[in-house]
Motif scaffolding. Structure first.
Motif, mmCIF file in Angstrom:
data_model
loop_
_atom_site.group_PDB
_atom_site.id
_atom_site.type_symbol
_atom_site.label_atom_id
_atom_site.label_comp_id
_atom_site.label_asym_id
_atom_site.label_seq_id
_atom_site.Cartn_x
_atom_site.Cartn_y
_atom_site.Cartn_z
ATOM 1 N N ILE A 19 68.397 -15.670 37.984
ATOM 2 C CA ILE A 19 67.998 -15.300 39.346
ATOM 3 C C ILE A 19 66.819 -16.137 39.845
ATOM 4 O O ILE A 19 66.331 -15.931 40.951
ATOM 5 N N GLY A 20 66.363 -17.064 39.003
ATOM 6 C CA GLY A 20 65.284 -17.955 39.425
ATOM 7 C C GLY A 20 63.891 -17.389 39.301
ATOM 8 O O GLY A 20 62.956 -17.920 39.899
ATOM 9 N N ALA A 21 63.737 -16.332 38.535
ATOM 10 C CA ALA A 21 62.412 -15.748 38.332
ATOM 11 C C ALA A 21 61.588 -16.639 37.395
ATOM 12 O O ALA A 21 62.150 -17.332 36.551
ATOM 13 N N PRO A 22 60.282 -16.628 37.543
ATOM 14 C CA PRO A 22 59.443 -17.383 36.605
ATOM 15 C C PRO A 22 59.653 -16.856 35.187
ATOM 16 O O PRO A 22 59.842 -15.652 34.986
ATOM 17 N N VAL A 23 59.613 -17.751 34.227
ATOM 18 C CA VAL A 23 59.791 -17.341 32.835
ATOM 19 C C VAL A 23 58.577 -16.540 32.386
ATOM 20 O O VAL A 23 57.439 -16.956 32.580
ATOM 21 N N ASP A 24 58.835 -15.385 31.817
ATOM 22 C CA ASP A 24 57.779 -14.542 31.270
ATOM 23 C C ASP A 24 57.419 -15.099 29.892
ATOM 24 O O ASP A 24 58.217 -15.017 28.956
ATOM 25 N N ALA A 25 56.244 -15.677 29.767
ATOM 26 C CA ALA A 25 55.835 -16.325 28.526
ATOM 27 C C ALA A 25 55.815 -15.356 27.348
ATOM 28 O O ALA A 25 56.148 -15.735 26.222
ATOM 29 N N ARG A 26 55.445 -14.107 27.600
ATOM 30 C CA ARG A 26 55.428 -13.118 26.514
ATOM 31 C C ARG A 26 56.833 -12.820 26.022
ATOM 32 O O ARG A 26 57.066 -12.679 24.823
ATOM 33 N N LEU A 27 57.772 -12.727 26.952
ATOM 34 C CA LEU A 27 59.168 -12.474 26.596
ATOM 35 C C LEU A 27 59.741 -13.655 25.822
ATOM 36 O O LEU A 27 60.394 -13.481 24.786
ATOM 37 N N LEU A 28 59.477 -14.859 26.290
ATOM 38 C CA LEU A 28 59.949 -16.059 25.610
ATOM 39 C C LEU A 28 59.368 -16.136 24.199
ATOM 40 O O LEU A 28 60.081 -16.393 23.231
ATOM 41 N N SER A 29 58.088 -15.896 24.072
ATOM 42 C CA SER A 29 57.432 -15.927 22.765
ATOM 43 C C SER A 29 58.024 -14.879 21.829
ATOM 44 O O SER A 29 58.287 -15.156 20.655
ATOM 45 N N ALA A 30 58.245 -13.676 22.344
ATOM 46 C CA ALA A 30 58.823 -12.610 21.524
ATOM 47 C C ALA A 30 60.207 -12.997 21.018
ATOM 48 O O ALA A 30 60.542 -12.771 19.854
ATOM 49 N N LEU A 31 61.022 -13.613 21.886
ATOM 50 C CA LEU A 31 62.353 -14.035 21.470
ATOM 51 C C LEU A 31 62.268 -15.130 20.413
ATOM 52 O O LEU A 31 62.942 -15.064 19.380
ATOM 53 N N LEU A 32 61.451 -16.129 20.632
ATOM 54 C CA LEU A 32 61.349 -17.240 19.682
ATOM 55 C C LEU A 32 60.832 -16.790 18.322
ATOM 56 O O LEU A 32 61.170 -17.386 17.291
ATOM 57 N N GLN A 33 60.044 -15.729 18.291
ATOM 58 C CA GLN A 33 59.547 -15.203 17.021
ATOM 59 C C GLN A 33 60.651 -14.549 16.193
ATOM 60 O O GLN A 33 60.462 -14.293 15.008
ATOM 61 N N LYS A 34 61.796 -14.313 16.804
ATOM 62 C CA LYS A 34 62.918 -13.681 16.083
ATOM 63 C C LYS A 34 63.853 -14.704 15.460
ATOM 64 O O LYS A 34 64.853 -14.375 14.853
ATOM 65 N N GLN A 35 63.504 -15.989 15.583
ATOM 66 C CA GLN A 35 64.316 -17.044 14.986
ATOM 67 C C GLN A 35 63.947 -17.174 13.514
ATOM 68 O O GLN A 35 62.773 -17.233 13.159
ATOM 69 N N ASN A 36 64.971 -17.213 12.647
ATOM 70 C CA ASN A 36 64.682 -17.343 11.223
ATOM 71 C C ASN A 36 64.591 -18.802 10.809
ATOM 72 O O ASN A 36 64.783 -19.707 11.621
ATOM 73 N N GLU A 37 64.293 -19.025 9.537
ATOM 74 C CA GLU A 37 64.084 -20.393 9.047
ATOM 75 C C GLU A 37 65.339 -21.257 9.086
ATOM 76 O O GLU A 37 65.255 -22.480 9.112
ATOM 77 N N GLU A 38 66.530 -20.652 9.138
ATOM 78 C CA GLU A 38 67.766 -21.420 9.261
ATOM 79 C C GLU A 38 68.116 -21.739 10.704
ATOM 80 O O GLU A 38 69.076 -22.449 10.978
ATOM 81 N N GLY A 39 67.378 -21.170 11.646
ATOM 82 C CA GLY A 39 67.615 -21.452 13.054
ATOM 83 C C GLY A 39 68.310 -20.344 13.818
ATOM 84 O O GLY A 39 68.352 -20.367 15.037
ATOM 85 N N GLY A 40 68.873 -19.368 13.104
ATOM 86 C CA GLY A 40 69.528 -18.245 13.777
ATOM 87 C C GLY A 40 68.515 -17.227 14.263
ATOM 88 O O GLY A 40 67.335 -17.255 13.873
ATOM 89 N N PHE A 41 68.973 -16.322 15.114
ATOM 90 C CA PHE A 41 68.111 -15.261 15.623
ATOM 91 C C PHE A 41 68.541 -13.942 14.984
ATOM 92 O O PHE A 41 69.718 -13.582 15.021
ATOM 93 N N VAL A 42 67.563 -13.234 14.399
ATOM 94 C CA VAL A 42 67.865 -11.979 13.713
ATOM 95 C C VAL A 42 68.236 -10.896 14.718
ATOM 96 O O VAL A 42 67.847 -10.952 15.888
ATOM 97 N N THR A 43 68.984 -9.917 14.256
ATOM 98 C CA THR A 43 69.512 -8.901 15.161
ATOM 99 C C THR A 43 68.516 -7.806 15.526
ATOM 100 O O THR A 43 68.611 -7.235 16.604
ATOM 101 N N SER A 61 73.805 -16.749 19.799
ATOM 102 C CA SER A 61 74.457 -17.308 20.992
ATOM 103 C C SER A 61 73.757 -16.862 22.267
ATOM 104 O O SER A 61 73.502 -17.673 23.162
ATOM 105 N N LEU A 62 73.449 -15.577 22.354
ATOM 106 C CA LEU A 62 72.752 -15.076 23.546
ATOM 107 C C LEU A 62 71.354 -15.683 23.666
ATOM 108 O O LEU A 62 70.912 -16.026 24.768
#
Length: 86
Positions: A19-43, A61-62
Motif C-alpha cells: 500500500i506504499g506505507a513507510p517501512v516500520d523499522a521495528r517490524l523489519l528488524s523483528a522479522l529479520l531476527q527470525k532468520q536462522n543460520e541456514e537462511g530460512g525463517f522460523v515459524t 516464502s512470505l
C-alpha cells in the motif's frame, strides 16, 4: 500460550509495502531476527522475540515476499547461490 507466528510479521510488512506505507523499522528488524543460520525463517517466536522451532518453506516464502528490493543475503550465503546449486 506465549508463542507468536512469524508469518504474521511478514504479512504485516508485505501489506505495508503493497500500500506504499513507510517501512516500520521495528517490524523489519523483528522479522529479520527470525532468520536462522541456514537462511530460512522460523515459524514461531516467544514473547521476548526469541525464535523457536524450525524454519518452514511457507514462512520463509512470505518473509522473502515481504522484503522487496532488498538484497537476498542470508547470514552465511546468498539465497540466489543456494537456489542455483540445489
Amino acid at each position: 500460550h506465549g508463542y507468536y507466528e512469524t508469518y504474521k510479521l511478514a504479512l504485516a510488512l508485505y501489506a505495508g509495502v503493497r500500500i506504499g506505507a513507510p517501512v516500520d523499522a521495528r517490524l523489519l528488524s523483528a522479522l529479520l531476527q527470525k532468520q536462522n543460520e541456514e537462511g530460512g525463517f522460523v515459524t514461531l517466536y516467544d514473547g521476548t522475540g526469541r525464535p523457536l522451532g524450525d524454519a518452514s518453506t511457507e514462512t520463509t516464502s512470505l518473509a522473502l515476499l515481504a522484503l522487496p528490493g532488498r538484497s537476498w543475503r542470508c547470514r552465511t550465503y546468498s539465497i540466489e547461490a543456494r537456489l542455483k546449486t540445489d
